[in-house]
Design an enzyme around this catalytic site. Structure first.
Site, PDB file in Angstrom:
ATOM      1  N   CYS A  44       5.865  -5.554  -1.163  1.00  0.00           N
ATOM      2  CA  CYS A  44       5.155  -5.938   0.348  1.00  0.00           C
ATOM      3  C   CYS A  44       3.742  -6.353   0.369  1.00  0.00           C
ATOM      4  O   CYS A  44       3.080  -6.230  -0.542  1.00  0.00           O
ATOM      5  CB  CYS A  44       5.220  -4.364   1.013  1.00  0.00           C
ATOM      6  SG  CYS A  44       6.780  -3.604   1.236  1.00  0.00           S
ATOM      7  N   CYS A  93       5.662   0.163   5.622  1.00  0.00           N
ATOM      8  CA  CYS A  93       6.810   1.231   5.095  1.00  0.00           C
ATOM      9  C   CYS A  93       5.897   2.417   4.374  1.00  0.00           C
ATOM     10  O   CYS A  93       4.934   2.347   4.136  1.00  0.00           O
ATOM     11  CB  CYS A  93       7.535   0.371   4.003  1.00  0.00           C
ATOM     12  SG  CYS A  93       6.760   0.150   2.588  1.00  0.00           S
ATOM     13  N   ASN A 114       4.228 -10.571   1.662  1.00  0.00           N
ATOM     14  CA  ASN A 114       5.532 -10.282   1.127  1.00  0.00           C
ATOM     15  C   ASN A 114       6.122 -11.265  -0.084  1.00  0.00           C
ATOM     16  O   ASN A 114       5.992 -12.380   0.160  1.00  0.00           O
ATOM     17  CB  ASN A 114       6.589  -9.528   1.767  1.00  0.00           C
ATOM     18  CG  ASN A 114       7.107 -10.550   2.802  1.00  0.00           C
ATOM     19  OD1 ASN A 114       6.285 -11.184   3.239  1.00  0.00           O
ATOM     20  ND2 ASN A 114       8.269 -10.388   3.279  1.00  0.00           N
ATOM     21  N   GLU A 169       9.449 -11.533  -2.292  1.00  0.00           N
ATOM     22  CA  GLU A 169      10.822 -11.213  -2.385  1.00  0.00           C
ATOM     23  C   GLU A 169      11.338 -11.651  -3.719  1.00  0.00           C
ATOM     24  O   GLU A 169      10.964 -12.403  -4.132  1.00  0.00           O
ATOM     25  CB  GLU A 169      11.798 -11.582  -1.184  1.00  0.00           C
ATOM     26  CG  GLU A 169      11.000 -10.896  -0.013  1.00  0.00           C
ATOM     27  CD  GLU A 169      11.958 -11.255   1.346  1.00  0.00           C
ATOM     28  OE1 GLU A 169      13.196 -12.053   1.149  1.00  0.00           O
ATOM     29  OE2 GLU A 169      12.009 -10.433   2.271  1.00  0.00           O
ATOM     30  N   CYS A 182       3.985   1.805   1.202  1.00  0.00           N
ATOM     31  CA  CYS A 182       2.574   1.017   1.498  1.00  0.00           C
ATOM     32  C   CYS A 182       1.780   2.156   1.900  1.00  0.00           C
ATOM     33  O   CYS A 182       0.474   1.900   1.768  1.00  0.00           O
ATOM     34  CB  CYS A 182       2.830  -0.183   2.151  1.00  0.00           C
ATOM     35  SG  CYS A 182       3.764  -1.515   1.337  1.00  0.00           S
ATOM     36  N   GLU A 223       1.220  -5.476   2.044  1.00  0.00           N
ATOM     37  CA  GLU A 223       0.258  -4.351   2.039  1.00  0.00           C
ATOM     38  C   GLU A 223      -0.064  -4.158   0.423  1.00  0.00           C
ATOM     39  O   GLU A 223      -1.467  -4.226   0.005  1.00  0.00           O
ATOM     40  CB  GLU A 223       0.620  -3.203   2.705  1.00  0.00           C
ATOM     41  CG  GLU A 223       0.827  -3.441   4.328  1.00  0.00           C
ATOM     42  CD  GLU A 223       2.129  -3.876   4.417  1.00  0.00           C
ATOM     43  OE1 GLU A 223       2.891  -4.331   3.890  1.00  0.00           O
ATOM     44  OE2 GLU A 223       2.843  -3.110   5.587  1.00  0.00           O
TER      45      GLU A 223
END
Ligand code: THU
Length: 139
Positions: free
Chosen positions: A63, A94, A52, A54, A97, A65
């Protein structure tokens, strides 16, 4: 499935989980401190990593993934076999994803691990059984 084949599959799962744990160490998560790693296994044996990333503008965060999935496409890789996702506590991918996994690798196995390497096996079909498909856009 023959015994040998099953052993081989288990070994692959465990190895991929270890790769996701390594990828997690590269996460850039200064805001949530919730680090996530992903390792994507392609049909030719290539492993593609994601973590990830940010952003101070929180909505710009991506994310782990989706970093791995989109990197694969950018590298010309399209044949998705499995993805391992690593978090501190075995958190599940999530919804966004899951939708991207379903678009690119609907037949993928998904290994979800905690920080100790204790993982469970699921699939994209199980995580998102009735996804919005490209065919829905065709007249
Ligand atoms: N995150 C992922 O990388 N993957 C998921 O499937 C869920 C959430 C990240 C995004 C953010 O950096 C942090 O975890 C907390 O939401």
């Amino acid at each position: 499935m023959k015994h040998d084949e099953k052993d081989e599959l288990m070994l692959t799962a465990e190895a991929l989980v270890q790769q996701a744990l390594l990828a997690r160490q590269r996460a850039y998560a200064p805001y949530s401190h919730y680090t996530v790693g992903a390792a994507l296994l392609m049909a030719d044996g290539t492993v593609i990593y994601g973590c990830n990333v940010e952003n101070a503008a929180y909505g710009a965060t991506i994310c782990a993934e989706r970093v791995a999935l989109t990197s694969a496409i950018a590298q010309g890789q399209h044949d998705f076999i499995a993805i391992a996702v690593a978090t501190k506590n075995g958190g599940s991918p999530c919804g966004i994803c899951r939708q991207v996994m379903a678009e690119l690798g609907p037949a993928m196995l998904v290994y979800i691990t905690d920080e100790t390497g204790n993982f469970r096996t699921t699939s994209v079909a199980e995580l998102l059984p009735d996804w919005f498909r490209g065919e829905n856009l065709l007249n």
